[in-house]
Write an enzyme that holds these catalytic residues in place. Structure first.
Site, PDB file in Angstrom:
ATOM      1  N   PHE A 243      -3.411 -74.716 -89.990  1.00  0.00           N
ATOM      2  CA  PHE A 243      -4.335 -74.504 -90.989  1.00  0.00           C
ATOM      3  C   PHE A 243      -5.545 -74.161 -90.556  1.00  0.00           C
ATOM      4  O   PHE A 243      -6.640 -73.386 -91.094  1.00  0.00           O
ATOM      5  CB  PHE A 243      -4.617 -75.718 -91.818  1.00  0.00           C
ATOM      6  CG  PHE A 243      -3.342 -75.929 -92.828  1.00  0.00           C
ATOM      7  CD1 PHE A 243      -3.042 -74.917 -93.713  1.00  0.00           C
ATOM      8  CD2 PHE A 243      -2.727 -77.142 -92.843  1.00  0.00           C
ATOM      9  CE1 PHE A 243      -2.257 -75.226 -94.736  1.00  0.00           C
ATOM     10  CE2 PHE A 243      -1.666 -77.518 -93.957  1.00  0.00           C
ATOM     11  CZ  PHE A 243      -1.262 -76.672 -94.584  1.00  0.00           C
TER      12      PHE A 243
ATOM     13  N   SER B 246       3.977 -69.400 -91.513  1.00  0.00           N
ATOM     14  CA  SER B 246       2.859 -69.991 -91.640  1.00  0.00           C
ATOM     15  C   SER B 246       2.706 -71.547 -92.273  1.00  0.00           C
ATOM     16  O   SER B 246       3.925 -71.797 -92.686  1.00  0.00           O
ATOM     17  CB  SER B 246       1.841 -69.206 -92.538  1.00  0.00           C
ATOM     18  OG  SER B 246       2.439 -69.405 -94.120  1.00  0.00           O
ATOM     19  N   ASP B 247       1.626 -72.207 -92.052  1.00  0.00           N
ATOM     20  CA  ASP B 247       1.656 -73.457 -93.116  1.00  0.00           C
ATOM     21  C   ASP B 247       1.653 -73.231 -94.460  1.00  0.00           C
ATOM     22  O   ASP B 247       1.248 -71.949 -94.723  1.00  0.00           O
ATOM     23  CB  ASP B 247       0.868 -74.511 -92.528  1.00  0.00           C
ATOM     24  CG  ASP B 247       1.168 -75.852 -92.822  1.00  0.00           C
ATOM     25  OD1 ASP B 247       1.893 -76.165 -93.600  1.00  0.00           O
ATOM     26  OD2 ASP B 247       0.552 -76.974 -92.264  1.00  0.00           O
ATOM     27  N   TRP B 248       1.563 -74.100 -95.416  1.00  0.00           N
ATOM     28  CA  TRP B 248       1.872 -73.878 -96.742  1.00  0.00           C
ATOM     29  C   TRP B 248       0.308 -73.399 -97.218  1.00  0.00           C
ATOM     30  O   TRP B 248      -0.655 -74.113 -97.190  1.00  0.00           O
ATOM     31  CB  TRP B 248       2.000 -75.342 -97.356  1.00  0.00           C
ATOM     32  CG  TRP B 248       2.011 -75.151 -98.814  1.00  0.00           C
ATOM     33  CD1 TRP B 248       1.187 -74.759 -99.652  1.00  0.00           C
ATOM     34  CD2 TRP B 248       2.882 -75.515 -99.653  1.00  0.00           C
ATOM     35  NE1 TRP B 248       1.524 -75.028-100.896  1.00  0.00           N
ATOM     36  CE2 TRP B 248       2.583 -75.693-100.756  1.00  0.00           C
ATOM     37  CE3 TRP B 248       4.521 -76.336 -99.334  1.00  0.00           C
ATOM     38  CZ2 TRP B 248       3.498 -75.873-101.850  1.00  0.00           C
ATOM     39  CZ3 TRP B 248       5.160 -76.472-100.303  1.00  0.00           C
ATOM     40  CH2 TRP B 248       4.812 -76.145-101.686  1.00  0.00           C
TER      41      TRP B 248
END
Ligand code: BGC
Length: 722
Positions: A223, A254-256
């Protein structure tokens, strides 16, 4: 399916279908019981739901079979949907949290543990886990330190690599969060990180790199921004380092929501620009931000993203599905009768992992192991089954063995007493899940304290089970205080007044300030968040069935003001001398520089003597090796395990080198009176670093070596690299 067929499949897919393979949507789109870990981004449109290539946060064969059947029927090319889940330290059988596993210093056991988790998850229809977290973490304020295996690059490297190997026996692994997520400024989650390139490369990137050598199916972006560029949009990180230097060939996810967050970072103007920047960085799957599903088609049609780049990303995703065997069997793990159950074998493995993870810090006058006398278990962790972290949501608390249950098994329920002593939280404590307000908190605590003191009066030894609730570590749980809740500190002070022997057990996902607790306790032990077999593992150790052998994977500070704190610091021009005068040296006026308990430290019930530390030579060339060896003898009267640690210091370099670096470790078990010569090969590659010329090289010169029991002790030896 072979590569040619996969390529043909890609060629046959419509643009929309291709884009959707790169889209991951939350499981809640398919199933209302899904676990939502991040911030929900709104409902996906029906077409997204029909075509999105993967989903996360749901498990269970019956549910997933139904979803897969419907999905495949609708999908124009009948490409299976991929199910991912955060299986972080257990699916059904929950092992100690990763920080606890780090304390075991036993990569072999960690690999077996990962395999168990993956076997259970696969039987529940899960195809991939978002683990291991290879983030180096030097800051206890950052709640996600719980998900790391600690502050050391070598320990993290071995543990992350072991996890990838273990998981990938059954499901796909994902090394995360690339990169340097653990270096968030001020320890505040999601915050910017500023790291020089050598600090980024030497300690921070090491574990990701070693884990990637084991060929994980996925890597996840982080992030944070690094030196002003959000990781999810960083071509330097994702292309130059991850793809070119580390040779990663798998899927980059990707992260959330991180693709969409490029807008918040001030790096992308809007969601469309964010999709473009993430694609440019090489992010294959957009987890739940909606940017790819909303704008990627448009970007390709306009020619801003080339069709070849899109096809490569799609091929990587299809390749992953293919490697998982989903084209042959889209219903893998989805048989109704495949639902995983907790087995005796799994419990045993988890129990051993707990005993290995426990770190004994103090044992004044052999307060431990417990005597066969009146033992009272007091404190909010004495009788709770909430012994797993916030990241073990597929594991059920009801399967957990609490400390009091295990104590009753060992000593007989009639011979022990239990009391909560106080509430877990101070009034209005803030957790990841919100504010904890308890009506009548004051009266409730007065009542609990009274009951606890009566119980303590009855006992000979009070085992105080204290710590931080699982909702206070993990994602979004940064803190500026590392103290136990005030109400728990009050409990220990009041119990102390009874004059009873006090054994304090600390349950926590992060290092806490324990100076005061140490003074009030006869014995002090860190139990982390131990999971399903927590109670049994803790009792195995405190009852004396097994000697403790865990070592600190992180420095425990005197005070939060020392954070970030780590043993492998750089020297200064004015090092603090061992003996005064201290004026104008690098120090705090009001605190030690080092840790209250250092990295690598941990006591046993038996004692070990180190002798005859030696090096096989005084000089080595780059093609030679030196053997470092030490004799270790169990001088006590109980069998025990000890982690022998090898530290090296490069005395001078074109860039200053840390005061010590862990170069290797070995855990051995010795019977009373037994001894073993433990040896390590020192190779040139262990001496390399990111030099002033920006190359990974070793430099000729003097090196110091310690073969020892923690990062601060041991006899010093020397050799030269010529
Ligand atoms: C976390 C990741 C996790 C993902 C999916 C994010 O909020 O940062 O570690 O894997 O959610 O649940």
């Amino acid at each position: 399916m072979d590569r040619k067929k996969l390529e043909a499949l890609v060629n046959d897919m419509s643009l929309e279908e291709k884009v959707m393979q790169l889209v991951q949507i939350p499981g809640s789109e398919y199933d209302s019981d899904a676990e939502i870990t991040g911030v929900e981004r709104g409902q996906a449109k029906d077409r997204v739901k029909r075509l999105a290539g993967s989903t996360l946060g749901i498990w269970g064969s019956r549910r997933l079979r139904k979803i897969q059947e419907e999905y495949m029927k609708e999908h124009p090319h009948h490409i299976p949907l991929m199910f991912m889940l955060d299986v972080i330290h257990g699916h059904k059988t929950v092992l100690p949290c990763p920080l606890g596993q780090g304390a075991g210093f036993d990569p072999g056991a960690v690999k077996k543990g990962a395999e168990l988790q993956a076997r259970e998850a696969a039987a529940d229809g899960v195809h991939a886990t978002f683990s291991p977290m290879a983030d180096l973490c030097r800051d206890a304020r950052w709640g996600r330190i719980m998900e790391s295996t600690g502050e050391d690059k070598l320990l993290n490297s071995r543990m992350s690599a072991a996890m990838v190997e273990g998981y990938q026996r059954h499901i796909a692994a994902c090394v995360k969060h690339f990169a340097a997520y653990g270096a968030a400024e001020g320890g505040r989650d999601y915050n910017n990180t500023e790291l020089s390139e050598h600090t980024l490369r030497e300690p921070y990137l090491r574990a990701y790199g070693e884990a990637i050598k084991k060929d994980p199916a996925m890597v996840m972006t982080s992030f944070n921004s690094i030196n002003g560029i959000p990781a999810t949009g960083s071509t330097f990180l994702m292309k130059k380092i991850l793809r070119e230097e580390f040779g990663f060939k798998g899927v980059l996810i990707s992260d959330w929501g991180a693709v969409g967050e490029l807008v918040n970072h001030g790096y992308a103007e809007d969601q469309k620009d964010a999709a473009l920047k993430a694609m440019r960085a090489g992010v294959d799957i957009d987890m739940c931000s909606g940017c790819y599903s909303g704008y990627l088609e448009e970007l390709v049609k306009e020619g801003t993203v080339s069709p070849e780049v899109l096809d490569e990303a799609v091929l990587r995703v299809l390749n992953m599905k293919n490697d998982l065997g989903l084209f042959e069997d889209p219903f893998r793990g989805l048989d109704e009768d495949s639902t995983p159950v907790i087995t005796e074998e799994g419990r045993l493995l988890a129990r051993e992992a707990v005993t290995e993870s426990l770190v004994l810090l103090e044992n004044k006058e052999k307060a431990l192991p417990l005597r066969k006398e009146k033992n009272a278990f007091i404190g909010p962790f004495a009788d709770t089954k909430r012994l797993q972290s916030s990241w073990a949501f597929s594991g059920e608390d009801e399967n957990t063995v609490s400390v009091s249950e295990a104590a009753a098994e060992v000593y007989g329920a009639e011979n022990i007493k239990t009391a909560a002593g106080c509430t877990m939280f101070d009034q209005d404590a803030v957790t990841a899940r919100g504010t904890c307000h308890i009506d009548n908190w004051q009266e409730e605590n007065e009542r609990l304290l009274k009951e606890a003191l009566e119980t303590a009066e009855w006992a000979d030894t009070v085992i105080l089970c204290l710590g931080e609730d699982s909702t206070q570590s993990g994602e979004a749980t940064s803190k500026v205080s590392l103290q136990l809740p005030a109400v728990q500190l009050k409990l220990i002070k009041e119990v102390k007044k009874t004059g009873k022997r006090i054994v304090t057990l600390i349950f926590s996902g992060r290092p806490l300030e324990l100076k005061e607790v140490r003074e009030l306790s006869d014995a002090l032990m860190i139990c982390w968040l131990p999971g399903t077999e927590g109670g049994h593992g803790v009792l195995d150790v405190i009852s004396g069935k097994t000697s403790p052998s865990g070592r600190l994977p992180v420095s425990l500070p005197y005070t939060v003001g020392q954070e970030p704190l780590h043993y492998d610091a750089y020297p200064t021009g004015r090092p603090k001398p061992e003996k005064g005068p201290f004026e104008y040296t690098s120090r705090y006026l009001d605190c030690e520089n080092g840790a209250l308990y250092p990295f690598g430290y941990g006591l046993s019930y038996t004692s070990f003597e180190y002798s005859d530390a030696r090096l096989s030579g005084e000089k080595m060339s780059a093609r030679e090796t030196i053997t470092a060896s030490v004799k270790v003898r169990n001088t006590g009267n109980m069998k025990g395990s000890v982690t022998v640690q090898l530290y090296i210091r490069d005395v001078t370099g074109s860039r200053v080198r840390p005061v010590r670096e862990l170069a290797d470790f070995k855990k051995i078990s010795l019977n009373p009176g037994a001894e073993e010569v433990v040896s390590f090969e020192i190779k040139e590659e262990m001496l390399r670093f990111w030099t002033a010329e920006e190359k990974w090289e070793s430099e000729a010169g003097k090196f110091r070596v310690w073969l020892c029991d923690s990062s601060v002790d041991g006899e010093m030896l020397e050799f030269r690299l010529v």
